[in-house]
Scaffold this active site. Structure first.
Site, PDB file in Angstrom:
ATOM      1  CE  LYS A 181      -1.817   2.882   2.703  1.00 26.81           C
ATOM      2  NZ  LYS A 181      -1.884   4.059   1.789  1.00 26.81           N
ATOM      3  CG  LEU A 250       0.990 -12.544  19.118  1.00 24.31           C
ATOM      4  CD1 LEU A 250       0.857 -13.963  19.640  1.00 24.31           C
ATOM      5  CD2 LEU A 250       1.863 -11.712  20.064  1.00 24.31           C
ATOM      6  CD  GLU A 256      12.987   5.000   7.617  1.00 21.29           C
ATOM      7  OE1 GLU A 256      12.988   6.116   8.173  1.00 21.29           O
ATOM      8  OE2 GLU A 256      12.792   4.840   6.403  1.00 21.29           O
ATOM      9  N   GLY A 258       9.926   8.513  12.116  1.00 20.30           N
ATOM     10  CA  GLY A 258      10.384   9.890  11.951  1.00 20.30           C
ATOM     11  C   GLY A 258      11.814  10.116  12.408  1.00 20.30           C
ATOM     12  CD  GLU A 388       9.956  13.683  10.990  1.00 24.35           C
ATOM     13  OE1 GLU A 388      10.742  13.081  10.236  1.00 24.35           O
ATOM     14  OE2 GLU A 388       8.932  13.153  11.451  1.00 24.35           O
TER      15      GLU A 388
END
Length: 485
Positions: A181, A250, A256, A258, A388
């Site tokens: 996606k 589970l 990965e 900010g 950020e």
């Protein structure tokens, strides 16, 4: 080759077929350089996501891909790399139009690295072997490494092609199947790659693409019980939610998230070289780079000198139409991203920042442009320093000692990247060891290669992409012990 949009304009790619969303919903794709609609794509719902997961599960269970040897999978992935290079111009133009990236950057960075990703993992597909273990047991003990199953790859808007390849490459090399996606703002390269992977020989159902929104398609994919692993790149806020959902099921996870990297300039640095790395660190990809360097920490003896050079150099960085080869900084990826940057710069003014340069929109062709901005003299606990921003904005702060620089660098919740400018080799190693970051660059910025792993600590996530470490994250280990009694 037959491109994605000749095969089925902006449709979902499920089980090797181009399909409309079950409810016929479609959404606009906007060119950030003009604010105009360039095309529409299908907007997947929960039923579409479920169909994609079932296609991936069926392909996995039947061994259409996992049943091939690593060498056979590697040969197909090598063909993917070759096709990316053969269609480089078309892919670069598509990525530039979709994201607003300068076309030169798309060629030199995005397309090149995407091809390198598939090529690297094609080679590593040959290395998926186990090991025998010396034990006191009266038997033969050995391990086998195999694929996890169905991988949900959820990728962001800023590097659609590269950050898809960094997940899809190792996932496929290990024998998994994938439901991808892409970000709702930037879906075009994912659809293009679906056609390209099919042409390279990836069997139907092994790679599937569902375009749509995070709250609908993304949430359905996270919660689908047929998914075995989630590989996510995006904001820390959404990443926390994704990890929580994965925990309920589970599921194996790579996150990965900010970043808010500190770039430290010591007084023994080569200032001329440092300036180039500083500017690259915060304007690269229009500042929409999790591993960018938006926080500059400068030794006090050279603080005003560095600010003076930046005040002259930064306004000269070419900002403009991403289709022009001389452009270095293009538009933000969308109106909401531009507004976020504006809000942070206004907050910085209220917090007492000195605006060295920039600090405003650039009115150009109706696009989402913001001038590269340098802000000085903010307190380290200000929101503009700690949070950020994700745009072409650099905050600059002085420090008085190595310890203070390290403490300031480590003071935010993030830990994705850091940088050091120094000619003292001992200091470079010493400080790099103390910085809380997944990758540290010395005397440059954004030096990346598929062989070098990256990833975060603290609020920047966990797990690693790139390198053999990434391949390990897409495999599971089985132990076999054979009695020799």
């Amino acid at each position: 080759m037959t491109t994605t949009f000749e095969s089925g304009p902006g449709r979902l790619f499920i089980g090797g077929q181009w399909l409309e969303a079950a409810d016929g919903a479609r959404t606009d794709v906007i060119d950030p350089s003009t604010g105009q609609v360039v095309t529409t794509v299908a907007e997947a719902g929960a039923a579409d996501v479920d169909a994609a997961v079932r296609a991936a599960r069926d392909a996995f269970d039947k061994g259409a891909w996992s049943g091939l040897s690593g060498r056979e999978r590697g040969r197909v992935l090598h063909r993917v790399a070759e096709l990316i290079r053969a269609n480089a111009d078309e892919i670069a133009a598509l990525e530039s139009r979709d994201v607003g990236k300068p076309i030169t950057l798309c060629h030199a960075v995005d397309v090149t690295n995407a091809a390198n990703d598939y090529e690297y993992y094609a080679s590593l597909a040959w290395t998926l072997d186990g090991a025998t273990r010396d034990t006191p047991l009266n038997g033969l003990a050995y391990t086998r490494r195999g694929p996890i199953g169905v991988v949900a790859a959820i990728t962001p808007f800023n590097f659609p092609l590269i950050l898809a390849g960094s997940k899809i490459g190792p996932a496929l090399a290990a024998g998994n199947t994938v439901v991808h996606k892409p970000a709702e703002e930037t879906p075009l390269s994912a659809l293009y790659m679906a056609g390209l992977l099919k042409e390279a020989g990836v069997p139907d159902g092994v790679y599937n693409v569902v375009t749509g929104t995070g709250p609908v398609a993304g949430e359905a994919l996270l919660r689908n019980p047929g998914v075995d692993k989630i590989a996510f790149t995006g904001s820390t806020e959404v990443g926390r939610h994704a990890a929580s959902v994965a925990g309920e099921g589970l599921k194996s996870v790579t996150m990965e998230l900010g970043g808010n990297a500190a770039h430290i300039v010591f007084d023994d640095a080569d200032i001329e070289k440092a300036i180039g790395a500083i500017i690259k660190g915060f304007v690269f990809n229009t500042g929409q780079f999790c591993m960018g360097g938006p926080r500059l920490l400068v030794a006090r003896p050279v603080y005003e000198t560095v600010l003076g050079i930046l005040s002259q150099a930064v306004p000269g960085v070419p900002v403009g139409d991403p289709r022009q080869p001389e452009t270095v900084v293009g538009p933000m990826a969308g109106e909401k991203h531009l507004k976020k940057v504006e809000e942070y710069v206004e907050l910085a003014r209220k917090e007492g920042a000195r605006v060295v340069c920039g600090g405003e929109r650039l009115d150009l062709n109706g696009g989402f442009y913001y001038k590269p901005t340098v802000l000085a003299d903010l307190a380290n606990d200000s929101r503009v320093v700690q949070e950020e921003i994700f745009g072409p904005v650099l905050t600059v702060q002085p420090f008085d000692s190595e310890d203070e620089a390290v403490d300031m660098a480590n003071s935010t919740p993030y830990g994705l990247a850091s940088g050091i400018q120094t000619t003292n080799l001992a200091r470079a190693h010493r400080v790099a060891d103390r910085l809380q970051a997944g990758i540290v660059w010395v005397n440059d910025w954004a030096m990346l290669d598929p062989a070098v792993p990256f990833g975060g600590v603290k609020a920047s996530g966990f797990g690693r992409e790139y390198g053999p470490e990434a391949l390990e994250a897409y495999t599971k280990v089985k132990s076999v012990v054979v009695s020799l009694d």
